[in-house]
Design an enzyme around this catalytic site. Structure first.
Site, PDB file in Angstrom:
ATOM      1  N   GLU A 486       0.840  -1.197   0.000  1.00 16.98           N
ATOM      2  CA  GLU A 486       0.000   0.000   0.000  1.00 16.98           C
ATOM      3  C   GLU A 486       0.877   1.250   0.000  1.00 16.98           C
ATOM      4  O   GLU A 486       1.722   1.435   0.870  1.00 16.98           O
ATOM      5  CB  GLU A 486      -0.885  -0.016   1.258  1.00 16.98           C
ATOM      6  CG  GLU A 486      -1.676   1.270   1.483  1.00 16.98           C
ATOM      7  CD  GLU A 486      -2.447   1.239   2.805  1.00 16.98           C
ATOM      8  OE1 GLU A 486      -2.338   0.245   3.550  1.00 16.98           O
ATOM      9  OE2 GLU A 486      -3.165   2.216   3.071  1.00 16.98           O
ATOM     10  N   ASP A 559      -1.088  -0.943   5.730  1.00 16.75           N
ATOM     11  CA  ASP A 559      -1.012  -0.339   7.055  1.00 16.75           C
ATOM     12  C   ASP A 559      -1.996  -1.017   8.003  1.00 16.75           C
ATOM     13  O   ASP A 559      -3.011  -1.557   7.574  1.00 16.75           O
ATOM     14  CB  ASP A 559      -1.368   1.154   6.975  1.00 16.75           C
ATOM     15  CG  ASP A 559      -0.292   1.939   6.233  1.00 16.75           C
ATOM     16  OD1 ASP A 559       0.842   1.435   6.154  1.00 16.75           O
ATOM     17  OD2 ASP A 559      -0.608   3.039   5.743  1.00 16.75           O
ATOM     18  N   ASP A 561      -4.315   0.018   9.717  1.00 19.31           N
ATOM     19  CA  ASP A 561      -5.430   0.906  10.055  1.00 19.31           C
ATOM     20  C   ASP A 561      -6.649   0.541   9.202  1.00 19.31           C
ATOM     21  O   ASP A 561      -6.624  -0.441   8.464  1.00 19.31           O
ATOM     22  CB  ASP A 561      -5.039   2.372   9.850  1.00 19.31           C
ATOM     23  CG  ASP A 561      -4.580   2.635   8.417  1.00 19.31           C
ATOM     24  OD1 ASP A 561      -4.781   1.755   7.549  1.00 19.31           O
ATOM     25  OD2 ASP A 561      -4.019   3.712   8.174  1.00 19.31           O
ATOM     26  N   ASP A 563      -8.026   1.983   6.618  1.00 21.08           N
ATOM     27  CA  ASP A 563      -7.783   2.020   5.180  1.00 21.08           C
ATOM     28  C   ASP A 563      -7.046   0.768   4.711  1.00 21.08           C
ATOM     29  O   ASP A 563      -7.371   0.194   3.673  1.00 21.08           O
ATOM     30  CB  ASP A 563      -6.936   3.246   4.814  1.00 21.08           C
ATOM     31  CG  ASP A 563      -7.819   4.470   4.604  1.00 21.08           C
ATOM     32  OD1 ASP A 563      -9.053   4.326   4.723  1.00 21.08           O
ATOM     33  OD2 ASP A 563      -7.257   5.553   4.337  1.00 21.08           O
TER      34      ASP A 563
END
Ligand code: TSJ
Length: 696
Positions: A486, A559, A561, A563
């Site tokens: 990403e 990541d 998180d 997203d």
């Protein structure tokens, strides 16, 4: 969806099953000496003595049989890992379900006990307690100590479907247990027998009391010296299977209880509509094209062995949704036939024939136009195909492909006739269906061009690989890994930190397309997706060729998180729809970057979850408030850190994505990707559902 007061086991279909075919019974016994006969209740003294003498002798033979199971458990249950452990439960449940199919049982309870053992209980006739002529043992002891004897005796007493994939017999469960208790309620008495140490009878079956009901209760304790990896039953796995069994056997009430937690958990499933409700369940978070579920059923008598007749039962249920993927799940004798087979073949024949006939008859398809193809017909179709066969033959790599050739014609006939009638009687719905298929056909022409250009690209080699790909130098797929990363900055660190020989890096910019909601045409025009297809090198469904892929590990690195979770799910959805074998064969992984770094005494410590952080704080004796770094994204790590913590095969921890149950996966994906927002939100906060822990 559930109907609490339902008791449909005595429905017409099952009534008919009950009647044994007298003329055929003899030939079964003659042709199959392994099928034991239950002797009369009345026995002479002499016979009893003889039986006693034989008892000891048979017991010895019997133990040799069970010893073979203990020596090579894998031969009988496939694996001694978690899947094998649960196989024991399926085996016992299958026996109780057979009793329900025979029409004598309405309730099956599965209980995980506080001590970690498992109990299965039904309200059937109770396993026969009288002496079986062939073994000299009671029916109960025969079932639990003679290999493959499970339920086969008493032929004609009911419709037997076990003996398929799970049908290894209750004796295998006994052989792999440290102890196993059986209570049978029958003929006004409670009978009990206990086995220990892999199936050794503690004392012969004994009548220990009175009762006025009937049924069988089996409790077993899996042997930890066999199941080295784990003897812990997974409530979720058992619940999902029990629910599936309830869907596949309409009217049967199945309850699953976990008594291990402080607060016990219990769920009860009973579906009056059977597989009709199953289809609605799978479409739960999708938008159906029409409300009704098209249901077809029937049976036909076949001679499945020379001189032996039996019935094949066929049931299908289907509904279209506005999506683009096909979700067709087939079963034989309650076992999911992952690889399809003759029942799916028959279904396809019927769909092609009836849909095309109807479209031509109504002039929705013009004379000069090509036939509608099955690819177009099945787009957006959710279907369950369930057959029950007295003698199933399984083929294929994982023995989950139904091979009986007669099944194709029978399914084709039953579905053909009833679907045809449905279309005639429901012209409005029929028009919705044909319109949907015509739309799929048109879209397919447009997609073909986009697809062609991709295929041309991926067929050529390195020169056309995407510019963003930093490929590895090795050309051996077995040792090559593709990191899909990403963001460009993390991609940069990964490129510098990697092992250039075996690790390739493909950075993804921002979010990729949600393929569940997009049409094929748009999917293939998407640059990020195009790069991925070209890099992986195996093409795409329906021509995806897993033998051509360039990397045997495809690692999603995002990541930690929300997203990151979203991108991960989008990628998995893409693989699920267009490169499913990647998931089936376990080539897809999820990288696990650390969440925390603690610097202490000139050394850096990395923690991958909160628990590890707490343990580390204790180990290093850190004062409260001692500083540590919380990583918000991959970009916060430099090349060396990323290599050391996340990419170095010697240190990294990765999760392997498994897909052992396509239905579960499909449901997870649509719950996530469909129109409802809530399940997606829930999932993102708890996304390890179909990802299994794996240390590499
Ligand atoms: F797997 C198992 F054996 F352990 C087991 C069997 C476990 C459980 C929970 C239930 C059963 C089971 C077996 N329930 N019901 C039966 N039924 C028979 O074995 C049975 C009863 C009567 C007759 C008959 O012809 O009268 C025939 C059979 C096969």
């Amino acid at each position: 969806m559930e109907d609490k007061n339902e008791n449909v086991v005595s429905n017409q279909e099952q009534e008919q099953v009950k009647k044994p075919d007298e003329t055929n019974q003899k030939s079964v016994a003659e042709e199959h000496p392994e099928i034991l006969e239950v002797s009369d209740l009345t026995k002479t003294e002499e016979e009893m003595d003889k039986a006693d003498a034989e008892y000891t002798a048979t017991n010895i033979q019997v133990l040799e049989g069970l010893e073979a199971v203990r020596k090579r458990p894998g031969m009988y249950i496939g694996t001694t890992a978690s899947a094998g452990l649960h196989h024991l439960v399926w085996e016992i449940i299958d026996n109780a379900i057979d009793e329900a199919l025979a029409g004598y049982c309405t309730d099956v309870d599965v209980i995980i006990n506080k001590d970690g053992t498992c109990t299965v209980k039904d309200n059937g006739r109770g396993i026969p307690v009288d002496i079986v002529a062939k073994s000299g043992l009671s029916g109960v002891e025969t079932v639990f100590t003679v290999l493959h004897a499970g339920g086969k005796f008493g032929e004609g007493g009911g419709y037997k479907v076990s003996g398929g994939l799970h049908g290894v017999g209750a004796s295998v469960v006994n052989a792999l247990s440290t102890w196993l208790d059986v209570y049978v309620h029958k003929n006004g008495g409670v009978y009990f027998v206990r086995f220990e140490n892999g199936g050794k009878t503690v004392a012969p079956l004994k009548r220990i009391g009175d009762c006025d009901d009937s049924g069988t209760i089996v409790t077993f304790c899996p042997d930890p010296t066999v199941f080295l990896e784990t003897t812990e039953f997974d409530y979720g796995i058992i619940r999902d299977r029990v629910r599936q069994m309830a869907y596949l056997n309409r009217g049967l009430r199945m309850t699953v209880t976990d008594n291990r937690p402080e607060e016990p958990v219990s769920e009860s499933f009973c579906y009056k509509g059977g597989i009709k409700e199953y289809v609605l369940f799978i479409n739960e978070h999708k938008t159906p094209v029409f409300n009704e579920v098209i249901y077809c059923e029937g049976r036909e008598e076949v001679e499945y062995l020379p001189g032996v007749k039996g019935h094949i039962y066929v049931e299908t249920a289907m509904q279209y949704n506005d999506g683009y993927s096909a979700n067709i799940f087939s079963f034989c004798n309650n076992i999911h036939t992952h690889e399809g087979g003759m029942h799916e073949g028959g279904f396809q024949l019927a769909m092609n024939r009836v849909i095309n006939n109807y479209a031509r008859k109504t002039k929705m398809l013009k004379e000069n136009e090509d036939n509608l193809t099955y690819d177009d017909i099945k787009e957006g179709l959710t279907a369950i195909i369930s057959v029950k066969h007295p003698n199933p033959q399984y083929e294929g790599q994982t023995k989950t492909k139904l091979g009986n050739p007669e099944v194709r014609k029978i399914v084709s006939q039953i579905v053909g006739e009833q679907l045809d009638r449905f279309l005639m009687e429901n012209p409005k719905t029929a028009k919705l269906i044909i319109d949907k298929i015509l739309m799929a056909a048109n879209a397919r022409v447009a997609a073909r061009n986009a697809r062609e250009s991709i295929r041309r690209k991926s067929a050529l080699d390195i020169t056309t690989l995407p510019g963003k790909l930093a490929d590895c130098s090795s050309k051996k797929p077995e040792e090559c890994e593709l990191y899909i990363v990403e963001g460009n900055s993390a991609g940069g660190s990964a490129k510098n930190g990697r092992n250039r020989e075996t690790q390739a890096i493909l950075p993804l910019r921002g979010k990729i397309l949600n393929v569940e909601k997009a049409q094929a045409k748009r999917i293939f025009a998407n640059a990020e997706i195009g790069n991925m297809i070209t890099a992986i090198g195996g093409g795409i469904d329906p021509e995806f060729d897993v033998s051509k892929i360039r990397y045997h590990k495809i690692v999603i690195m995002t990541d930690a998180d929300v997203d990151g979770s979203h991108i991960r799910i989008l990628l998995l959805t893409f693989f699920y729809r267009f490169m499913r074998p990647l998931l089936e064969q376990g080539y897809v992984y999820i990288a696990q970057p650390p969440l925390y770094k603690v610097d202490y005494n000139h050394k850096s410590y990395y923690c991958y979850n909160d628990e590890q952080l707490e343990v580390l704080k204790k180990q290093l004796n850190l004062k409260p408030g001692y500083p540590f770094q919380r990583y918000k994204g991959l970009g916060e790590m430099d090349d060396t850190q990323l290599w050391e913590t996340t990419m170095d095969p010697a240190n990294r921890k990765m999760l392997r994505v498994t897909m052992d149950d396509a239905i579960k996966a499909e449901k997870v994906f649509t719950d996530l990707m469909g129109d409802d927002v809530l399940p997606r939100k829930e999932f993102i906060h708890n996304n390890a559902k179909f990802v299994k822990n794996l240390d590499i």
